[in-house]
Design an enzyme around this catalytic site. Sequence first.
Site, PDB file in Angstrom:
ATOM      1  N   GLU A 152       0.808  -1.229   0.000  1.00 44.87           N
ATOM      2  CA  GLU A 152       0.000   0.000   0.000  1.00 44.87           C
ATOM      3  C   GLU A 152       0.838   1.275   0.000  1.00 44.87           C
ATOM      4  O   GLU A 152       0.650   2.169   0.832  1.00 44.87           O
ATOM      5  CB  GLU A 152      -0.991  -0.048   1.175  1.00 44.87           C
ATOM      6  CG  GLU A 152      -1.903  -1.261   1.059  1.00 44.87           C
ATOM      7  CD  GLU A 152      -2.878  -1.457   2.224  1.00 44.87           C
ATOM      8  OE1 GLU A 152      -2.932  -0.603   3.112  1.00 44.87           O
ATOM      9  OE2 GLU A 152      -3.589  -2.476   2.217  1.00 44.87           O
ATOM     10  N   HIS A 189     -10.183  -6.012  -2.961  1.00 40.64           N
ATOM     11  CA  HIS A 189     -11.288  -5.730  -2.027  1.00 40.64           C
ATOM     12  C   HIS A 189     -12.362  -4.992  -2.826  1.00 40.64           C
ATOM     13  O   HIS A 189     -12.291  -3.780  -3.017  1.00 40.64           O
ATOM     14  CB  HIS A 189     -10.788  -4.903  -0.842  1.00 40.64           C
ATOM     15  CG  HIS A 189      -9.812  -5.648   0.010  1.00 40.64           C
ATOM     16  ND1 HIS A 189     -10.160  -6.806   0.689  1.00 40.64           N
ATOM     17  CD2 HIS A 189      -8.502  -5.442   0.271  1.00 40.64           C
ATOM     18  CE1 HIS A 189      -9.106  -7.260   1.344  1.00 40.64           C
ATOM     19  NE2 HIS A 189      -8.087  -6.458   1.107  1.00 40.64           N
TER      20      HIS A 189
HETATM   21  O1  9MR Z   1      -7.535  -8.661   7.866  1.00 41.85           O
HETATM   22  C1  9MR Z   1      -6.790  -7.704   8.566  1.00 41.85           C
HETATM   23  C2  9MR Z   1      -7.578  -7.266   9.782  1.00 41.85           C
HETATM   24  O2  9MR Z   1      -7.734  -8.325  10.675  1.00 41.85           O
HETATM   25  C3  9MR Z   1      -6.877  -6.105  10.441  1.00 41.85           C
HETATM   26  O3  9MR Z   1      -7.652  -5.618  11.497  1.00 41.85           O
HETATM   27  C4  9MR Z   1      -6.631  -5.009   9.407  1.00 41.85           C
HETATM   28  C5  9MR Z   1      -5.971  -3.790   9.962  1.00 41.85           C
HETATM   29  O4  9MR Z   1      -5.629  -2.905   8.941  1.00 41.85           O
HETATM   30  O5  9MR Z   1      -5.849  -5.541   8.357  1.00 41.85           O
HETATM   31  C6  9MR Z   1      -6.521  -6.505   7.674  1.00 41.85           C
HETATM   32  O6  9MR Z   1      -5.826  -6.892   6.528  1.00 41.85           O
HETATM   33  C7  9MR Z   1      -5.502  -5.869   5.601  1.00 41.85           C
HETATM   34  C8  9MR Z   1      -4.249  -6.294   4.874  1.00 41.85           C
HETATM   35  O7  9MR Z   1      -3.239  -6.548   5.802  1.00 41.85           O
HETATM   36  C9  9MR Z   1      -3.826  -5.262   3.864  1.00 41.85           C
HETATM   37  N1  9MR Z   1      -4.882  -4.932   2.960  1.00 41.85           N
HETATM   38  C10 9MR Z   1      -6.161  -4.568   3.552  1.00 41.85           C
HETATM   39  C11 9MR Z   1      -6.590  -5.656   4.537  1.00 41.85           C
HETATM   40  C12 9MR Z   1      -7.941  -5.299   5.138  1.00 41.85           C
HETATM   41  O8  9MR Z   1      -7.843  -4.173   5.947  1.00 41.85           O
END
Ligand code: 9MR
Length: 342
Positions: A156, A233
Amino acid sequence: MKTLFYHVVAAAAPILILLGANTNGVGAQLDTLAKRAGKVYFGSAVDNPELGDLPYKTLLSNASEFGQLTAGNSLKWETVQPARGTYNFAGGDEILALAKQNRQLFRGHTCVWHSQLAPWVEAGRFSAKELTAIIEDHCSRLVGHCKGEIWDVVNEAFEDDGSYRKSVFYNTLGTQYFETALRAARKADPNTKLYLNDYNVEGINSKSDAYYTLIKSLIAKKVPIDGFGVQGHLIVGQVPTNIRENFQRFAGLGIDVAITELDIRMVLPVTPEKLEQQKRDYAAVIRACKAVKRCVGVTVWDYTDKYSWIPSVFKGEGAALPWDEKLQKKPAYDGIASAWLS
Ligand code: 9MR
C-alpha cells in the site's frame, strides 16, 4: 417408483463423494480447478485466533480447496518486531507450520507497510541511514525466516490518486526504500517471489498507472521484483471491467500478477439477487486471472463470512466471501469454480 429412486440415489452417493461432488453441482474443488486452469494456487488468508475453530481449520486444511495460505495479521511489523531488535514469529510460525503440514504454499504479509507498524519506527525520528538499516534488518529477518515462499515486500505504497503515500518510509527515504526493501529480501532468500501489493489497483486507473511506472523503473535499475499483488477488495455490482487488460500490461513487464486479498462485499441484508450478482462478480475476477498467463493465483481474504474483516470496517456491509458464516458454500463458490472451468 419412489423406492427405486431412493435405491438409485443411495447407490450413487458413494460415487459422488468419491468424485468430490458437492451440492453446487461442481465436482472438483477450488485449488484443483485453479491448477487445472494453469495457475499455481487458489488460497485463503487466515488469522491465528481462528485456528481454534476446528471445523474452520479442517476446511482450511483441505489442500484441494486451498493450495496456499496467507498470514492475515501475524507477520505485520507491530507483531513481528514490536520493539527494535525484538522479533516474535510465534503467530507466523503457527500458520507457516500448518501450511507445510497441509502442503500448501505460504505468502508472507508484509515487510514494509505504514499501517500496523510498530510505533517505535515512527517515534524514533530516524535518519535516512538508520531507517535504511532498520528496513534491511526487518525485511531480511522476515524473508529469511520464511524461506522459499512468496512475500508482499512493500504494501500500500500509493494513494488512490497515484501519488506516493506519505509514510515514514517515503518521508525519510523518498522512493529509495522500495529498492532497499526488495534488495534485502532477495539477499535473504534468492528463491522468494517478491511482490508490491495494493488495493484499488484491479483495473486501469491512476493508482495502477503509478505502479506500472514504478515497477518499470525498478526493473530498468535491475532491482529484484517478481510480481504485482492486486488485493481485490471489491464491491458487488462494481467490479472493474478492465482487470484483464490491467493484468496483461503488468505481465508485459515480465512479472507475475496475483490477486492477493479477494473479497466482494455487499450492503446487508443478503438477498438471493445480491448473491447471484456476487457469483457473477467472483466469476468475472477469476476469468480475468485465468485469461492472463502470468496471473499465478488468487487468494481470498479469509474464506468464510464468519471471519471477514468487512463488517467491522464497513458498517452495514458484509457477506463478502464464498462461504457463509456457517461454513456453507454460497453461489459465489460456484461462480469461482465455473470460471476456472470455463
Ligand atoms: O484482515 C486484517 C484485519 O484483521 C486487520 O484488522 C486489518 C488492519 O488494517 O488488516 C486486515 O488486513 C488488511 C491487509 O493486511 C492489507 N490490505 C487490507 C486488509 C484489510 O484491511
